[in-house]
Write an enzyme that holds these catalytic residues in place. Sequence first.
Site, short mmCIF file in Angstrom:
data_model
loop_
_atom_site.label_atom_id
_atom_site.label_comp_id
_atom_site.label_asym_id
_atom_site.label_seq_id
_atom_site.Cartn_x
_atom_site.Cartn_y
_atom_site.Cartn_z
N LYS A 170 13.05 -22.32 21.92
CA LYS A 170 13.56 -21.10 21.93
C LYS A 170 14.56 -20.92 23.21
CE LYS A 170 10.95 -18.45 18.74
NZ LYS A 170 11.93 -18.49 17.86
N ASP B 170 8.92 -23.91 2.65
CA ASP B 170 9.44 -24.26 3.79
C ASP B 170 11.03 -24.08 3.72
OD1 ASP B 170 10.28 -25.51 5.94
OD2 ASP B 170 8.82 -26.86 6.19
N HIS B 171 11.47 -22.90 4.13
CA HIS B 171 12.72 -22.64 3.69
C HIS B 171 13.81 -23.85 4.27
CE1 HIS B 171 12.69 -20.96 8.02
NE2 HIS B 171 14.01 -21.17 7.71
N ARG C 29 0.59 -1.15 0.12
CA ARG C 29 0.10 0.18 0.07
C ARG C 29 0.87 1.30 0.08
NH1 ARG C 29 -3.22 -1.67 5.22
NH2 ARG C 29 -1.15 -1.96 5.54
N LYS D 27 4.63 -19.14 4.62
CA LYS D 27 4.24 -19.92 5.81
C LYS D 27 3.71 -18.91 6.76
CE LYS D 27 7.54 -20.07 9.34
NZ LYS D 27 8.07 -20.83 10.52
N HIS E 10 8.55 -27.52 9.63
CA HIS E 10 9.89 -27.90 9.28
C HIS E 10 10.27 -29.23 9.85
CE1 HIS E 10 10.18 -23.67 8.42
NE2 HIS E 10 10.31 -23.42 9.81
P1 NAP Z 1 5.78 -7.65 7.16
O1 NAP Z 1 7.22 -7.07 7.12
O2 NAP Z 1 4.73 -7.23 7.96
O3 NAP Z 1 5.16 -7.10 5.60
C1 NAP Z 1 3.89 -7.28 5.26
C2 NAP Z 1 3.78 -6.53 3.84
O4 NAP Z 1 2.40 -6.56 3.49
C3 NAP Z 1 4.06 -5.23 3.72
O5 NAP Z 1 4.96 -4.98 2.50
C4 NAP Z 1 2.98 -4.20 3.56
O6 NAP Z 1 2.92 -3.09 3.24
C5 NAP Z 1 1.87 -5.38 2.94
N1 NAP Z 1 0.43 -5.13 3.11
C6 NAP Z 1 -0.10 -5.20 4.41
N2 NAP Z 1 -1.32 -4.97 4.18
C7 NAP Z 1 -1.59 -4.91 2.81
C8 NAP Z 1 -2.57 -4.67 1.83
N3 NAP Z 1 -3.98 -4.64 2.53
N4 NAP Z 1 -2.39 -4.60 0.65
C9 NAP Z 1 -1.26 -4.59 -0.06
N5 NAP Z 1 -0.34 -5.00 0.74
C10 NAP Z 1 -0.32 -4.98 2.40
O7 NAP Z 1 5.64 -9.43 6.81
P2 NAP Z 1 7.00 -10.12 6.77
O8 NAP Z 1 7.78 -10.31 7.85
O9 NAP Z 1 7.75 -9.66 5.46
O10 NAP Z 1 6.42 -11.55 6.17
C11 NAP Z 1 5.63 -11.68 5.14
C12 NAP Z 1 5.01 -13.37 5.00
O11 NAP Z 1 6.51 -14.19 5.13
C13 NAP Z 1 4.10 -13.75 6.26
O12 NAP Z 1 3.59 -14.74 5.76
C14 NAP Z 1 5.33 -14.36 7.16
O13 NAP Z 1 4.60 -15.18 8.06
C15 NAP Z 1 6.32 -15.09 6.42
N6 NAP Z 1 7.65 -14.98 6.90
C16 NAP Z 1 8.31 -14.22 7.18
C17 NAP Z 1 9.61 -14.18 7.84
C18 NAP Z 1 10.44 -13.10 8.06
O14 NAP Z 1 11.74 -13.37 8.37
N7 NAP Z 1 10.06 -11.94 8.01
C19 NAP Z 1 10.05 -15.40 8.05
C20 NAP Z 1 9.50 -16.57 7.55
C21 NAP Z 1 7.97 -16.22 6.99
P3 NAP Z 1 2.02 -1.95 3.32
O15 NAP Z 1 1.80 -1.78 4.82
O16 NAP Z 1 2.81 -0.67 2.75
O17 NAP Z 1 0.87 -2.24 2.61
#
Ligand code: NAP
Length: 492
Positions: free
Chosen positions: A338, A179-180, A47, A150, A242
């Site tokens: 953890k 699943d990394h 967004r 995930k 995992h």
């Molecule tokens: P995050 O940092 O919270 O990012 C969420 C993203 O979604 C942002 O780009 C946000 O941008 C966007 N977003 C939220 N609401 C939206 C909407 N209505 N329309 C369009 N875009 C929207 O999350 P993340 O940590 O990157 O994780 C993403 C996914 O990967 C999740 O499923 C998480 O479980 C998985 N994951 C993450 C990690 C990690 O290390 N981070 C590891 C394993 C798995 P705006 O707010 O600007 O819209």
Amino acid sequence: MTRENKAVFTFFGASGDLAKRKLYPSLFKLYQKGYLKEHFGVIGTSRAKWSDEKFQGIVSDSIKGISETEKGQAAKFASHFYYIAHDVTDKAHYAALNDLINQLNKQYEAQGNRLFYFSMAPAFFSVIALNLKSEGLITDEGYNRLVIEKPFGRDYDTAKQLNDALTASFEEDQIYRIDHYLGKEMIQNIEALRFGNTIIESLWNNRYIDNIQVTLSEKLGVEERASYYDTSGALRDMVQNHILQIVSQLAMEQPVAFTDADVRVEKVKALRSMRVYSPSAAATNLVRGQYDAGENSNAYRDEDGVPADSATETFVAGKLLFDNYRWSGVPFYIRTGKKLADKFTRIDVVFKKPLIDIFAFPQNPNASLSENVLTIYVEPNSGFALRVNAKSTGQGFETEPINLDFFQDADKEKEVPEPYERLLHDALEGNSTNFASWSEVAYAWKFVDAIRKLWDIEVPRFPNYIPGSMGPAASDELLQRDGRSWVYKLNQ
Ligand code: NAP
């Protein structure tokens, strides 16, 4: 052989943590290695109101630790990135997204190949998939693939609902569930070790193996993920995906061929034969824990975002049983948690001792042969070791365990692709071997749900382990009861 891939990527959640920390740097590695050259375009959406230039700057900044020459390469790579502000819940935005995909497809001659990556909160997965279909973004021109992060549901029912929504738009063979752990070098090596070596696979059964132990140990606590983690816990966050993926690779039969379809068939069969526990059996065979305060650290219940009476487990140990001909009677012990002693992942395959110890001479009655143990070191170092008994050097005749081991050297270790690099490449190649199929996910949830049935009603005595330990005492007792112990112990 390096083959150039042609595709237009769409990253939903382009401004998010995962995209910046893992996805863009991994795509850049593929670019550096020639798996992506000229014929690719990347669309980032979220967004936030960003321009293409701002997005390209963010992508360049996400690529860390590169030389001056590589910086030029990174700028060229980033020039393939475009940004479109888009609320995934708003149908009207998909037309603009489709136009941009078509434009980039033409511009980069990407052969109509579309790869959609859902890097967003899972609550949005279904709506994006449905809108992609209803707004005509899935075309017949090239391939359409969906890579999905995930967690995939929080129990069987929610996972099924999500899967139903995804399969209303995509076929199962178009869905790549990340699943990394499956992208890790040594997890992929399980198949090479097992099916590439007669001396290993011929012993890989209940006649020769006493037990198998899988440990995924984390040193950190929940950090900034506390409020998410509290709704999940270690069973959902680590075991359902995992650990059960690793266990299914250890337990599966030899696939007919090393193809994604053949490997999946065998993993599903393995998971189907894993015993699903009744609540009373779950009480005996599973242990849960939650970390207490340490010298300089908070108890889990005192972390920001965690309720003071939280019953969420930060540790799980368990004994898994497979009711099939190969594994009947062989426990697979698992543990993860953890704030444990160290950060590492390892698998210990413990073989049975020789039936008769001919070296236990009368003058040496306390000597005992050690079990042979094959240890697969997954991280931080990649390698394996086989513990065998040998004669101690010297006049007498005593035996001692020695290790035959192999560790990847440090330079080679640096060349090992990051899991996300490998998995993105697999998705481009249409190879789903290292992604979880729906059936695998479904059986894994059924196993987990049966345990949750007990854990959701029984109030645990938490906290029950101290930071820097290997979890609660009950985890050691789980094996002691069977006359066994964890191969990895503290202070070894
Ligand atoms: P995050 O940092 O919270 O990012 C969420 C993203 O979604 C942002 O780009 C946000 O941008 C966007 N977003 C939220 N609401 C939206 C909407 N209505 N329309 C369009 N875009 C929207 O999350 P993340 O940590 O990157 O994780 C993403 C996914 O990967 C999740 O499923 C998480 O479980 C998985 N994951 C993450 C990690 C990690 O290390 N981070 C590891 C394993 C798995 P705006 O707010 O600007 O819209």
